[in-house]
Design an enzyme around this catalytic site. Sequence first.
Site, PDB file in Angstrom:
ATOM      1  N   MET A   1      10.540  16.358  -7.384  1.00 21.37           N
ATOM      2  CA  MET A   1      10.560  14.986  -6.841  1.00 21.37           C
ATOM      3  C   MET A   1      11.391  15.049  -5.439  1.00 21.37           C
ATOM      4  O   MET A   1      11.144  14.489  -4.503  1.00 21.37           O
ATOM      5  CB  MET A   1      11.091  13.870  -7.809  1.00 21.37           C
ATOM      6  CG  MET A   1      10.167  13.527  -8.912  1.00 21.37           C
ATOM      7  SD  MET A   1      10.944  12.552 -10.041  1.00 21.37           S
ATOM      8  CE  MET A   1      10.629  10.892  -9.054  1.00 21.37           C
TER       9      MET A   1
ATOM     10  N   THR B   1      22.045  18.388  -1.829  1.00 19.62           N
ATOM     11  CA  THR B   1      23.238  19.414  -2.028  1.00 19.62           C
ATOM     12  C   THR B   1      23.721  19.183  -3.240  1.00 19.62           C
ATOM     13  O   THR B   1      24.162  20.601  -3.742  1.00 19.62           O
ATOM     14  CB  THR B   1      24.339  18.679  -1.221  1.00 19.62           C
ATOM     15  OG1 THR B   1      24.680  17.289  -1.534  1.00 19.62           O
ATOM     16  CG2 THR B   1      23.950  18.732   0.332  1.00 19.62           C
ATOM     17  N   PHE B   2      23.544  18.472  -4.263  1.00 19.89           N
ATOM     18  CA  PHE B   2      23.846  18.255  -5.712  1.00 19.89           C
ATOM     19  C   PHE B   2      22.952  19.198  -6.528  1.00 19.89           C
ATOM     20  O   PHE B   2      23.269  19.675  -7.528  1.00 19.89           O
ATOM     21  CB  PHE B   2      23.617  16.771  -6.084  1.00 19.89           C
ATOM     22  CG  PHE B   2      22.163  16.133  -6.169  1.00 19.89           C
ATOM     23  CD1 PHE B   2      21.398  16.352  -7.160  1.00 19.89           C
ATOM     24  CD2 PHE B   2      21.773  15.479  -5.045  1.00 19.89           C
ATOM     25  CE1 PHE B   2      19.983  16.019  -7.132  1.00 19.89           C
ATOM     26  CE2 PHE B   2      20.709  15.015  -4.835  1.00 19.89           C
ATOM     27  CZ  PHE B   2      19.749  15.437  -5.887  1.00 19.89           C
TER      28      PHE B   2
ATOM     29  N   GLN C   1      18.548  19.291  -7.825  1.00 16.90           N
ATOM     30  CA  GLN C   1      17.100  18.849  -7.374  1.00 16.90           C
ATOM     31  C   GLN C   1      16.687  17.850  -8.703  1.00 16.90           C
ATOM     32  O   GLN C   1      17.562  17.869  -9.744  1.00 16.90           O
ATOM     33  CB  GLN C   1      16.325  20.098  -7.535  1.00 16.90           C
ATOM     34  CG  GLN C   1      16.310  21.064  -8.836  1.00 16.90           C
ATOM     35  CD  GLN C   1      15.676  22.328  -8.272  1.00 16.90           C
ATOM     36  OE1 GLN C   1      14.980  22.457  -7.657  1.00 16.90           O
ATOM     37  NE2 GLN C   1      16.166  23.407  -9.116  1.00 16.90           N
TER      38      GLN C   1
ATOM     39  N   ASP D   1      27.976   5.454  -0.415  1.00 16.89           N
ATOM     40  CA  ASP D   1      26.975   6.095   0.154  1.00 16.89           C
ATOM     41  C   ASP D   1      25.709   5.246   0.060  1.00 16.89           C
ATOM     42  O   ASP D   1      24.478   5.768  -0.364  1.00 16.89           O
ATOM     43  CB  ASP D   1      26.479   7.484  -0.445  1.00 16.89           C
ATOM     44  CG  ASP D   1      25.660   8.328   0.654  1.00 16.89           C
ATOM     45  OD1 ASP D   1      25.608   8.045   1.736  1.00 16.89           O
ATOM     46  OD2 ASP D   1      25.124   9.385  -0.129  1.00 16.89           O
TER      47      ASP D   1
END
Length: 433
Positions: free
Chosen positions: A100, A104-105, A107, A219
């Site tokens: 999806m 940076t974290f 997937q 954020d």
Amino acid sequence: METQWVAEYPHAAMEKRPRKRPRLTWDMPPPLPSPKGPLPLYCGLELMNGSGANHLFSSYYYPGVSRNASPPWRGDDKDGHYVFAVGENLSARYRILSKMGEGTFGQVLECWDLEKKEFVAIKIVRSIHKYRQAAMIEIDVLQKLAKHDVGGTRCVQIRNWFDYRNHICIVFEKLGPSLYDFLRKNSYRSFPIDLVRELGRQLLESVALMHDLRLIHTDLKPENILLVSSEYIKIPDYKFVPGSSKDGSDLKNLPKSSAIKLIDFGSTTFEHQDHNYVVSTRHYRAPEVILGLDWNYPCDLWSIGCILIELCSGEALFQTHENLEHLAMMERVLGPLPQHMMSRADRRAEKYFRRGVRLDWPEGATSRESMRAVWKLPRLQNLVMQHVDHSAGDLIDLLQGLLRYEPSERLKAREALRHSFFTRDARRLNYPM
């Protein structure tokens, strides 16, 4: 007025500005290979074969893939991402259907929960220590929110989490596309003001809940606000003469339901934690963050003000990637920065001012293109009037409260919810939740 009901969203390859986390949830995937065809390519090593809900059961029968067995052990890719293949299991409980998105974290994968018989979205965090630590903090935040979000109507719901082959995996309910994806695939056409009102109300309720729990999201942006449903309707776009376009560009899309949920709590911080670092994605970053001043709950409200303008206009208000230009854009739209904020700017931000009394603009501009990007911006009142028919006065007043430079003077979330923009025209709302 005739409307066309649509259940899936067509792919449109259009992009106006670089984004941190492009999501692919609404893209129509290509069909899976037949059972006699080759195995799917390993994602993370090669481009994956897309999947979707309509391919769920065919994905169960890849040759060589046992229904309940774990996949063979593979090393992570060079960036620490989990390498997978569509149709495999992620632990014995979840079957991988499609990819999806990626950030940076790590997937996010669409999976089928074999136990609960439902679609879920699983965030697979990179096998790097700092991201694993951040994931555990996010799980703490999600569990805290779940206890207080009555009915699970404001924030994405965590279903489960587990540690799989050195990857923290967080299981979420599966939602629809982000507001940014909807705008992008709708040629950046703005939302009607009545829909903006309902989206804004829900967003403020979500943030108010977080602030009550002493949490700061840090954020907020259209990418982190997801529609609950993927369904939408097509209606004539009043900017075009009906029937004037053969390619359908005289039609615009609107969500069938206005229900939204807030996601991505990986950057969320508790009030008592250290705040001496830069937060927020550039376009939605508050002035106190840029100037290196103390930031807190009000930085979320600044972001909401920027988001509301984007929903009304279709484009981000401050399209920049440089601090001085960003501050100049703020002054162009909102007026000069307060003297006391300029004088308190930290050492890194001192260079943006001339003798600490005014912004170093246009003298400090890096290019003529940068100067033009600033000068083309209208004042806040004119910007709203360009895109809003009724309720413009109330919206302008609300935005002036959300976009105050001084954080202590900015509207709080629950104060904003009591604003006349939300209370005066309540009867106009006709978007189902």
